[in-house]
Scaffold this active site. Structure first.
Site, mmCIF file in Angstrom:
data_model
loop_
_atom_site.group_PDB
_atom_site.id
_atom_site.type_symbol
_atom_site.label_atom_id
_atom_site.label_comp_id
_atom_site.label_asym_id
_atom_site.label_seq_id
_atom_site.Cartn_x
_atom_site.Cartn_y
_atom_site.Cartn_z
ATOM 1 C CG HIS A 50 84.846 25.141 33.649
ATOM 2 N ND1 HIS A 50 86.082 25.014 34.236
ATOM 3 C CD2 HIS A 50 84.349 26.329 34.102
ATOM 4 C CE1 HIS A 50 86.334 26.054 35.008
ATOM 5 N NE2 HIS A 50 85.282 26.869 34.950
ATOM 6 C CD GLU A 52 87.055 20.739 30.397
ATOM 7 O OE1 GLU A 52 88.289 20.845 30.483
ATOM 8 O OE2 GLU A 52 86.272 21.685 30.639
ATOM 9 C CB CYS A 83 90.333 23.692 35.801
ATOM 10 S SG CYS A 83 88.653 23.114 36.054
ATOM 11 C CB ALA A 162 87.891 56.161 11.695
ATOM 12 C CG ASP A 208 83.493 62.668 19.555
ATOM 13 O OD1 ASP A 208 83.484 63.797 19.030
ATOM 14 O OD2 ASP A 208 84.337 61.796 19.278
ATOM 15 N N GLY A 293 90.927 60.126 22.695
ATOM 16 C CA GLY A 293 91.391 60.748 21.462
ATOM 17 C C GLY A 293 92.830 60.453 21.096
ATOM 18 C CG LEU A 297 93.995 56.294 20.256
ATOM 19 C CD1 LEU A 297 93.295 56.820 19.008
ATOM 20 C CD2 LEU A 297 93.918 54.769 20.297
#
Length: 351
Positions: A50, A52, A83, A162, A208, A293, A297
């Site tokens: 980690h 630290e 932690c 897009a 695609d 597609g 979405l």
């Protein structure tokens, strides 16, 4: 330098672990003695040391026999609460106590149940002064993926698409047609290295034939995920190559075939985003990009299951096509990317 400047340096260091530490958070640590930075570190890779640990190691490597005395008078700045439990590595709070640092300044309290204030309590009980909440907003934003997973029990969800200048998302036929330019594509590949997974629907996979890898940017590939209820994506698809682990959510079978993981779901026509989000949470997937597609979405948008939307707006217009999804969110930023304009939205409901 001020406390804020040291914490900003912690954030710079923490971000260097982007794409490498999930499902852990990104953490940076700076150790200061008599107004001088004597050590720095960040969490570099999941399962490894980690922040630290790396910061203290940098002090001992640089100062040798003098390190112990320097650390006794030092202040540790750390972007997330150290932690307090044994996980992949020993507790960082114990490490700071062992080296007898005089003060620890923390950005965020860690909401993970095995920590959640226990690290702060350990430090205070050992007589170390603790200050918490420095640049809390900035530290929270850096680890928004981690906090979302812990608080909401789902991945941090990024929608990406897009659209043309007149609002089209894809051609009506199955021929692939690019909307955004090459610089936008390179940026998308960079994003892929930063997230755990990327998802497309069956129609996008067939039309695609996307590889969904980070070919144009150095870094790891995300898990590839496809929604294919009846397993109609051809086996010749790039999704079935060996370049990345691939998950196929379907209604036919559950099996593992090489790097392809078939996961069966029931009634995928109902509550699909919710089912996907919970399944990915169970698989320790902390963040995901939903690439399309339009149907997939729109399902995530209508269910309210999204945190960011990254939308490229092209200067190109088409005569016809599939209409772009419509998003209603707070505009976070608008950036010009060559000939395209990138707008990033935040979900109002998740703020």
């Amino acid at each position: 330098m001020s406390d804020e400047m040291y914490m900003k340096r912690c954030l710079e260091l923490a971000e260097m672990g982007s794409g490498q530490v999930s499902p852990n958070p990104m953490v940076g640590c700076v150790i200061v003695s008599e107004g001088k930075i004597i050590g720095e570190g960040f969490h570099q890779k999941y399962g490894q040391a980690h922040a630290e640990v790396n910061a203290i190691r940098s002090v001992t490597d640089k100062y040798g026999d003098r390190a112990a005395e320097l650390l006794k008078n030092a202040v540790a700045y750390v972007s997330l609460e150290p932690c307090a439990h044994f996980g992949k590595t020993p507790p960082c709070a114990d490490l700071l106590i062992r080296h007898q640092l005089k003060k620890v300044v923390i950005g965020n309290r860690d909401p993970f149940p095995d920590v959640d204030g226990k690290g702060i309590e350990k430090l205070k009980n050992a007589g170390i002064e603790v200050v918490s909440g420095l640049l809390e907003k900035e530290c929270s934003f850096l680890n928004r993926r981690f906090f979302t997973r812990i608080a909401l029990q789902r991945p941090y969800i990024i929608l990406k698409w897009a659209r043309t200048a007149n609002g089209y998302f894809a051609p009506k036929n199955s021929v692939q047609q690019w909307i955004s330019g090459p610089l936008a594509k390179k940026m998308v590949h960079k994003w892929r290295t930063e997230e755990d997974a990327i998802l497309v629907g069956k129609q996008t996979a067939i039309a695609d034939d996307p590889g969904l890898t980070a070919r144009e940017w150095p870094g790891r590939n995300p898990f590839r995920i496809a929604i294919d209820r009846k397993l109609e994506i051809p086996l010749t698809s790039k999704l079935y190559n060996k370049e990345a682990k691939t998950i196929i959510f379907n209604e036919q079978k559950t099996s593992v075939e090489g790097n392809i993981h078939f996961i069966e779901m029931e009634d995928m026509q109902y509550y699909l985003p919710q089912k996907i989000a919970y399944q990915l949470y169970l698989m320790d997937v902390q963040s995901i990009i939903i690439e399309g597609g339009a149907n997939i979405l729109n399902q995530f948008i209508s269910s309210g299951l999204w945190d960011e939307a990254r939308v490229f707006n092209s200067s190109v217009s088409w005569d016809t096509g599939v209409r772009s999804p419509v998003i209603n969110g707070k505009i976070n930023s608008v950036t010009q990317v060559d000939k395209d304009q990138l707008t990033i939205y935040e979900n109002y409901n998740n703020q």
